[in-house]
Scaffold this motif. Sequence first.
Motif, mmCIF file in Angstrom:
data_model
loop_
_atom_site.group_PDB
_atom_site.id
_atom_site.type_symbol
_atom_site.label_atom_id
_atom_site.label_comp_id
_atom_site.label_asym_id
_atom_site.label_seq_id
_atom_site.Cartn_x
_atom_site.Cartn_y
_atom_site.Cartn_z
ATOM 1 N N TRP A 67 -36.465 46.344 16.484
ATOM 2 C CA TRP A 67 -37.710 46.711 15.822
ATOM 3 C C TRP A 67 -38.568 47.504 16.806
ATOM 4 O O TRP A 67 -38.918 47.022 17.874
ATOM 5 N N GLU A 68 -38.920 48.737 16.429
ATOM 6 C CA GLU A 68 -39.684 49.626 17.300
ATOM 7 C C GLU A 68 -41.140 49.811 16.840
ATOM 8 O O GLU A 68 -42.063 49.591 17.603
ATOM 9 N N TRP A 69 -41.317 50.253 15.579
ATOM 10 C CA TRP A 69 -42.648 50.605 15.082
ATOM 11 C C TRP A 69 -42.963 49.813 13.820
ATOM 12 O O TRP A 69 -42.062 49.357 13.116
ATOM 13 N N VAL A 70 -44.257 49.701 13.540
ATOM 14 C CA VAL A 70 -44.723 49.115 12.288
ATOM 15 C C VAL A 70 -45.888 49.954 11.784
ATOM 16 O O VAL A 70 -46.612 50.562 12.570
ATOM 17 N N GLU A 71 -46.059 49.997 10.487
ATOM 18 C CA GLU A 71 -47.219 50.662 9.899
ATOM 19 C C GLU A 71 -48.289 49.609 9.628
ATOM 20 O O GLU A 71 -48.073 48.687 8.838
ATOM 21 N N VAL A 72 -49.446 49.761 10.291
ATOM 22 C CA VAL A 72 -50.542 48.797 10.166
ATOM 23 C C VAL A 72 -51.534 49.301 9.128
ATOM 24 O O VAL A 72 -51.922 50.484 9.147
ATOM 25 N N ASP A 73 -51.948 48.419 8.237
ATOM 26 C CA ASP A 73 -52.924 48.753 7.189
ATOM 27 C C ASP A 73 -52.471 49.948 6.347
ATOM 28 O O ASP A 73 -53.295 50.688 5.809
ATOM 29 N N GLN A 74 -51.172 50.142 6.275
ATOM 30 C CA GLN A 74 -50.570 51.202 5.473
ATOM 31 C C GLN A 74 -50.992 52.614 5.900
ATOM 32 O O GLN A 74 -50.915 53.570 5.113
ATOM 33 N N LYS A 75 -51.430 52.750 7.168
ATOM 34 C CA LYS A 75 -51.828 54.087 7.612
ATOM 35 C C LYS A 75 -51.645 54.373 9.096
ATOM 36 O O LYS A 75 -51.645 55.536 9.494
ATOM 37 N N TYR A 76 -51.512 53.350 9.948
ATOM 38 C CA TYR A 76 -51.418 53.584 11.388
ATOM 39 C C TYR A 76 -50.058 53.139 11.914
ATOM 40 O O TYR A 76 -49.659 51.984 11.731
ATOM 41 N N LYS A 77 -49.360 54.022 12.608
ATOM 42 C CA LYS A 77 -48.153 53.595 13.314
ATOM 43 C C LYS A 77 -48.542 52.862 14.592
ATOM 44 O O LYS A 77 -49.475 53.258 15.294
ATOM 45 N N ALA A 78 -47.795 51.812 14.907
ATOM 46 C CA ALA A 78 -47.968 51.075 16.161
ATOM 47 C C ALA A 78 -46.594 50.706 16.686
ATOM 48 O O ALA A 78 -45.687 50.366 15.909
ATOM 49 N N CYS A 79 -46.415 50.796 17.985
ATOM 50 C CA CYS A 79 -45.138 50.425 18.615
ATOM 51 C C CYS A 79 -45.205 48.971 19.060
ATOM 52 O O CYS A 79 -46.052 48.611 19.877
ATOM 53 N N VAL A 80 -44.318 48.140 18.534
ATOM 54 C CA VAL A 80 -44.318 46.714 18.876
ATOM 55 C C VAL A 80 -43.274 46.364 19.928
ATOM 56 O O VAL A 80 -43.184 45.209 20.354
ATOM 57 N N ASN A 81 -42.493 47.338 20.345
ATOM 58 C CA ASN A 81 -41.512 47.107 21.417
ATOM 59 C C ASN A 81 -42.262 47.210 22.747
ATOM 60 O O ASN A 81 -42.583 48.312 23.209
ATOM 61 N N THR A 82 -42.537 46.082 23.372
ATOM 62 C CA THR A 82 -43.376 46.063 24.570
ATOM 63 C C THR A 82 -42.682 46.650 25.793
ATOM 64 O O THR A 82 -43.312 46.810 26.843
ATOM 65 N N GLY A 83 -41.418 47.003 25.676
ATOM 66 C CA GLY A 83 -40.755 47.685 26.781
ATOM 67 C C GLY A 83 -41.039 49.176 26.820
ATOM 68 O O GLY A 83 -40.859 49.823 27.859
ATOM 69 N N ARG A 84 -41.503 49.733 25.708
ATOM 70 C CA ARG A 84 -41.702 51.184 25.630
ATOM 71 C C ARG A 84 -42.913 51.682 26.423
ATOM 72 O O ARG A 84 -42.838 52.765 27.033
ATOM 73 N N PRO A 85 -44.061 50.992 26.436
ATOM 74 C CA PRO A 85 -45.205 51.505 27.205
ATOM 75 C C PRO A 85 -44.895 51.767 28.671
ATOM 76 O O PRO A 85 -45.353 52.770 29.239
ATOM 77 N N ASN A 86 -44.129 50.899 29.313
ATOM 78 C CA ASN A 86 -43.771 51.148 30.713
ATOM 79 C C ASN A 86 -42.984 52.444 30.862
ATOM 80 O O ASN A 86 -43.188 53.209 31.805
ATOM 81 N N ARG A 87 -42.101 52.700 29.915
ATOM 82 C CA ARG A 87 -41.314 53.934 29.983
ATOM 83 C C ARG A 87 -42.210 55.152 29.770
ATOM 84 O O ARG A 87 -42.057 56.174 30.441
ATOM 85 N N LEU A 88 -43.154 55.039 28.833
ATOM 86 C CA LEU A 88 -44.085 56.139 28.595
ATOM 87 C C LEU A 88 -44.911 56.443 29.838
ATOM 88 O O LEU A 88 -45.102 57.605 30.211
ATOM 89 N N VAL A 89 -45.408 55.396 30.483
ATOM 90 C CA VAL A 89 -46.217 55.585 31.685
ATOM 91 C C VAL A 89 -45.366 56.147 32.817
ATOM 92 O O VAL A 89 -45.794 57.060 33.541
ATOM 93 N N GLU A 90 -44.152 55.645 32.962
ATOM 94 C CA GLU A 90 -43.283 56.159 34.027
ATOM 95 C C GLU A 90 -43.004 57.647 33.826
ATOM 96 O O GLU A 90 -43.065 58.432 34.782
ATOM 97 N N GLU A 91 -42.711 58.048 32.602
ATOM 98 C CA GLU A 91 -42.457 59.462 32.334
ATOM 99 C C GLU A 91 -43.676 60.311 32.682
ATOM 100 O O GLU A 91 -43.555 61.399 33.250
ATOM 101 N N ALA A 92 -44.875 59.801 32.331
ATOM 102 C CA ALA A 92 -46.102 60.544 32.626
ATOM 103 C C ALA A 92 -46.354 60.621 34.129
ATOM 104 O O ALA A 92 -46.788 61.658 34.644
ATOM 105 N N LEU A 93 -46.075 59.544 34.850
ATOM 106 C CA LEU A 93 -46.234 59.557 36.305
ATOM 107 C C LEU A 93 -45.279 60.561 36.948
ATOM 108 O O LEU A 93 -45.669 61.329 37.832
ATOM 109 N N LEU A 94 -44.046 60.567 36.489
ATOM 110 C CA LEU A 94 -43.062 61.496 37.051
ATOM 111 C C LEU A 94 -43.404 62.939 36.725
ATOM 112 O O LEU A 94 -43.129 63.854 37.518
#
Length: 237
Positions: A67-94
């Motif tokens: 499970w990666e994403w969920v639609e909150v309140d039928q309008k907002y995507k949110a990522c529920v995979n808590t491993g992904r933020p670290n990867r996003l930050v690492e990519e931005a740092l690099l």
Amino acid sequence: MQYELPLIEGRLIKRYKRFLADIRLADGSEITVHCPNTGSMKRCAEPDSRVWLSDSANPKRKYQFTWEWVEVDQKYKACVNTGRPNRLVEEALLARSIPQFTGDYQVVREPKVEDGRLDFRLDFAPAEGQTPTYIEVKSVTLLEQDNGLGCFPDAVTARGLKHLQRLLVLHQEGHRAVLLFCVPHEGIQRVRAADHIDPAYAKALSEVVKQGVEVLAYSVKFDHAGMTLLNEIPVDI
């Protein structure tokens, strides 16, 4: 961060045992998937919510889909995979795309500290004349009301409190110490500590900031194939 295979859409039946969720796919079939989130997932696990899954392409894995994403309140995507933020930050740092971190540095994952680990350490070239920078990443997905205010944590977090204490000690030892809120939720435009959920964490955050620990928050852009760390948003201390 791009997914190797297209995400698969479905509808949430229920989340249970913390790490499992039952999903109904578009063809009506039902599957059990891995839920990589240890938090309460408050407002992110409502039955019949639209969800997106990643496919490991490994039929031998007990739970082939995650499970990666969920639609909150039928309008907002949110990522529920808590491993992904670290990867996003690492990519931005690099990519040197976070303006608060500049210079000639190497990114070290999960550096050891006195009583455990943090998420990243930036080691600078001698010519930079800088001590290491320590970074702890937290994912913010709790939008309590539709007012743009995201709250962290979504449940009492003794581990998060310990991370604040580690950052403060490192700052007191002369290092730069940063708490970075990664916000993979389209409805959140600013962040604050959830004092109504974990008052001890909120109090500790305020105290470490007063003593010199830095706090940043960055939003995330979603597209059909993945996510990207986007831009800085305010943090209310």
